[in-house]
Design a protein around this motif. Structure first.
Motif, PDB file in Angstrom:
ATOM      1  N   LYS A 129      43.649  39.615  33.393  1.00  0.00           N
ATOM      2  CA  LYS A 129      43.285  39.954  32.018  1.00  0.00           C
ATOM      3  C   LYS A 129      43.805  41.334  31.631  1.00  0.00           C
ATOM      4  O   LYS A 129      43.915  42.228  32.470  1.00  0.00           O
ATOM      5  CB  LYS A 129      41.755  39.979  31.862  1.00  0.00           C
ATOM      6  CG  LYS A 129      41.030  38.782  32.419  1.00  0.00           C
ATOM      7  CD  LYS A 129      39.534  39.042  32.562  1.00  0.00           C
ATOM      8  CE  LYS A 129      38.861  37.978  33.400  1.00  0.00           C
ATOM      9  NZ  LYS A 129      37.444  38.253  33.650  1.00  0.00           N
ATOM     10  N   ALA A 131      42.961  43.794  28.011  1.00  0.00           N
ATOM     11  CA  ALA A 131      42.231  43.787  26.739  1.00  0.00           C
ATOM     12  C   ALA A 131      42.147  45.188  26.157  1.00  0.00           C
ATOM     13  O   ALA A 131      42.031  46.173  26.889  1.00  0.00           O
ATOM     14  CB  ALA A 131      40.827  43.230  26.938  1.00  0.00           C
ATOM     15  N   ASP A 196      32.670  42.264  34.699  1.00  0.00           N
ATOM     16  CA  ASP A 196      33.838  42.558  33.877  1.00  0.00           C
ATOM     17  C   ASP A 196      33.720  42.073  32.438  1.00  0.00           C
ATOM     18  O   ASP A 196      34.551  42.421  31.611  1.00  0.00           O
ATOM     19  CB  ASP A 196      35.130  42.075  34.532  1.00  0.00           C
ATOM     20  CG  ASP A 196      35.195  40.563  34.740  1.00  0.00           C
ATOM     21  OD1 ASP A 196      34.143  39.921  34.720  1.00  0.00           O
ATOM     22  OD2 ASP A 196      36.306  40.051  34.935  1.00  0.00           O
ATOM     23  N   VAL A 200      35.201  44.602  29.572  1.00  0.00           N
ATOM     24  CA  VAL A 200      36.045  44.280  28.422  1.00  0.00           C
ATOM     25  C   VAL A 200      35.370  44.702  27.121  1.00  0.00           C
ATOM     26  O   VAL A 200      36.013  45.279  26.233  1.00  0.00           O
ATOM     27  CB  VAL A 200      36.371  42.770  28.394  1.00  0.00           C
ATOM     28  CG1 VAL A 200      37.095  42.404  27.099  1.00  0.00           C
ATOM     29  CG2 VAL A 200      37.228  42.387  29.597  1.00  0.00           C
ATOM     30  N   TYR A 214      41.137  47.472  29.312  1.00  0.00           N
ATOM     31  CA  TYR A 214      40.661  46.790  30.519  1.00  0.00           C
ATOM     32  C   TYR A 214      41.858  46.094  31.158  1.00  0.00           C
ATOM     33  O   TYR A 214      42.638  45.424  30.472  1.00  0.00           O
ATOM     34  CB  TYR A 214      39.583  45.761  30.193  1.00  0.00           C
ATOM     35  CG  TYR A 214      39.100  45.029  31.424  1.00  0.00           C
ATOM     36  CD1 TYR A 214      38.018  45.496  32.148  1.00  0.00           C
ATOM     37  CD2 TYR A 214      39.753  43.891  31.880  1.00  0.00           C
ATOM     38  CE1 TYR A 214      37.590  44.847  33.300  1.00  0.00           C
ATOM     39  CE2 TYR A 214      39.333  43.233  33.028  1.00  0.00           C
ATOM     40  CZ  TYR A 214      38.255  43.721  33.734  1.00  0.00           C
ATOM     41  OH  TYR A 214      37.844  43.097  34.881  1.00  0.00           O
ATOM     42  N   ALA A 226      34.269  37.254  27.367  1.00  0.00           N
ATOM     43  CA  ALA A 226      34.821  38.495  26.836  1.00  0.00           C
ATOM     44  C   ALA A 226      35.704  38.223  25.625  1.00  0.00           C
ATOM     45  O   ALA A 226      35.681  38.972  24.643  1.00  0.00           O
ATOM     46  CB  ALA A 226      35.617  39.216  27.922  1.00  0.00           C
ATOM     47  N   MET A 237      43.305  40.455  23.513  1.00  0.00           N
ATOM     48  CA  MET A 237      43.195  40.115  24.926  1.00  0.00           C
ATOM     49  C   MET A 237      44.245  39.079  25.282  1.00  0.00           C
ATOM     50  O   MET A 237      44.546  38.186  24.480  1.00  0.00           O
ATOM     51  CB  MET A 237      41.796  39.572  25.230  1.00  0.00           C
ATOM     52  CG  MET A 237      41.543  39.231  26.690  1.00  0.00           C
ATOM     53  SD  MET A 237      39.816  38.719  26.930  1.00  0.00           S
ATOM     54  CE  MET A 237      39.812  38.374  28.676  1.00  0.00           C
TER      55      MET A 237
END
Length: 330
Positions: A129, A131, A196, A200, A214, A226, A237
């Motif tokens: 990920k 973001a 997490d 985020v 993030y 998220a 994201m």
């Protein structure tokens, strides 16, 4: 026949969702700092399921406690609610179980709700990920670019130096190279031990949290939650499932994932009208944890709607008589 959601995913339903996360957070908070992750998680699951079943929705859990064979309740595919608007639900009754068991910051109870068919039915695998919060041009960060390139692009978009940025990363051995690259680029890092989704969400308000971006690999279910929060704030994201075994790819295919290499945007993981609620279990950067007093319990919740981009903070006082035993005063 279930009602169409449209604009009916409204303020009233949003407040009902806040009550769901409040009840889960209170139940988990009674066990925070006790060192028993399973007991705290089970308490949150029980409370959240009971609260969801009191809402006038035709809900289907698409992100939950696991597949039906592995989870006795709030499993993927479980139906919740008393009937009404047809919705998909993504939830984590206790995000950060270890955090709660150790009474560390940023444990949350989290739920997202969207139109039926709008939430990515992600398998319980890892997900890469990246973001950032709202207010930037589309495409500022890109999962295919290096950490250095993404930090440079974000710094330029913010009008600051890379040295002024702070990245949030899960403190895991798998992130050793990422951590080294971020530090080599000149940015600061806030390492988190768990949770997490909270990581985020902190990108949505960098001035308050000190988190600008993030990065890293965490759970796919948490990624969908998220993404729902970022849809409500205008954040960005990108995410890619880590399907590095035959078994994981087969499981993803059974859940409708066609391209194992696909990079998902927040809009693809949480489409349509979305509402999101998170209540603090322990104190954190954005939310205060549950407080127990002799005659009341207080909670702190953030409530978001993608339709209006409204973000509300709800500080509620719950009478002990309505909740049962309130637990120890903190």
């Amino acid at each position: 026949m279930a009602a169409k959601i449209g604009e009916n995913l409204n303020r009233v339903l949003s407040l009902e969702l806040a009550r769901v996360t409040e009840q889960a957070a209170i139940a988990a908070a009674r066990l925070r700092g006790r060192g028993d992750e399973k007991a705290a998680d089970q308490a949150a699951v029980d409370a959240m399921r009971q609260a969801l079943n009191q809402i006038d929705i035709d809900g289907t859990v698409v992100i939950g406690e696991g597949e039906r064979d592995d989870a006795p309740m709030l499993y993927i595919g479980e139906k919740v609610g008393r009937g009404g608007i047809a919705v998909d639900i993504a939830l984590d009754p206790l995000e950060g179980t270890t955090v709660c068991a150790k009474n560390l910051p940023n444990s949350l109870a989290v739920v997202a709700m969207a139109e039926r068919g709008s939430l990515l039915n992600a398998p319980d695998v890892y997900m890469e990920k990246i973001a950032i919060g709202p207010g930037y041009p589309t495409g500022v960060v890109d999962l295919t670019k290096s950490p250095e390139a993404n930090l440079a692009a974000l710094a330029e978009a913010k009008g600051v130096r890379i040295a002024d940025l702070t990245a949030c990363i899960l403190d895991r051995p798998r992130h050793a190279q990422l951590i080294a690259a971020v530090r080599e680029a000149g940015a600061a890092i806030r390492l988190i031990g768990d949770g997490d989704v909270a990581g985020v969400i902190q990108t949505t308000d960098p001035e308050e949290t000190g988190i600008d971006i993030y990065m890293g690999i965490g759970g796919a279910p948490e990624g969908v939650l998220a993404a729902a929060a970022l849809r409500c704030t205008g954040g960005q994201m990108q995410a890619r499932l880590q399907l590095n075994t035959i078994e994981k790819r087969a499981r993803a295919e059974r859940m409708g994932v066609g391209d194992p290499e696909k990079i998902y945007s927040a809009e693809e993981m949480a489409a349509g009208n979305v509402i999101f609620a998170a209540t603090g279990v322990t104190d954190g950067n954005l939310l205060d944890g549950v407080r127990f007093y002799r005659d009341r319990v207080t909670t702190h919740t953030v409530l978001m709607r993608s339709f209006s981009r409204t973000i509300r903070e709800v500080r509620a006082h719950h009478h002990v008589a309505d909740l049962g035993r309130a637990g120890p005063s903190v």
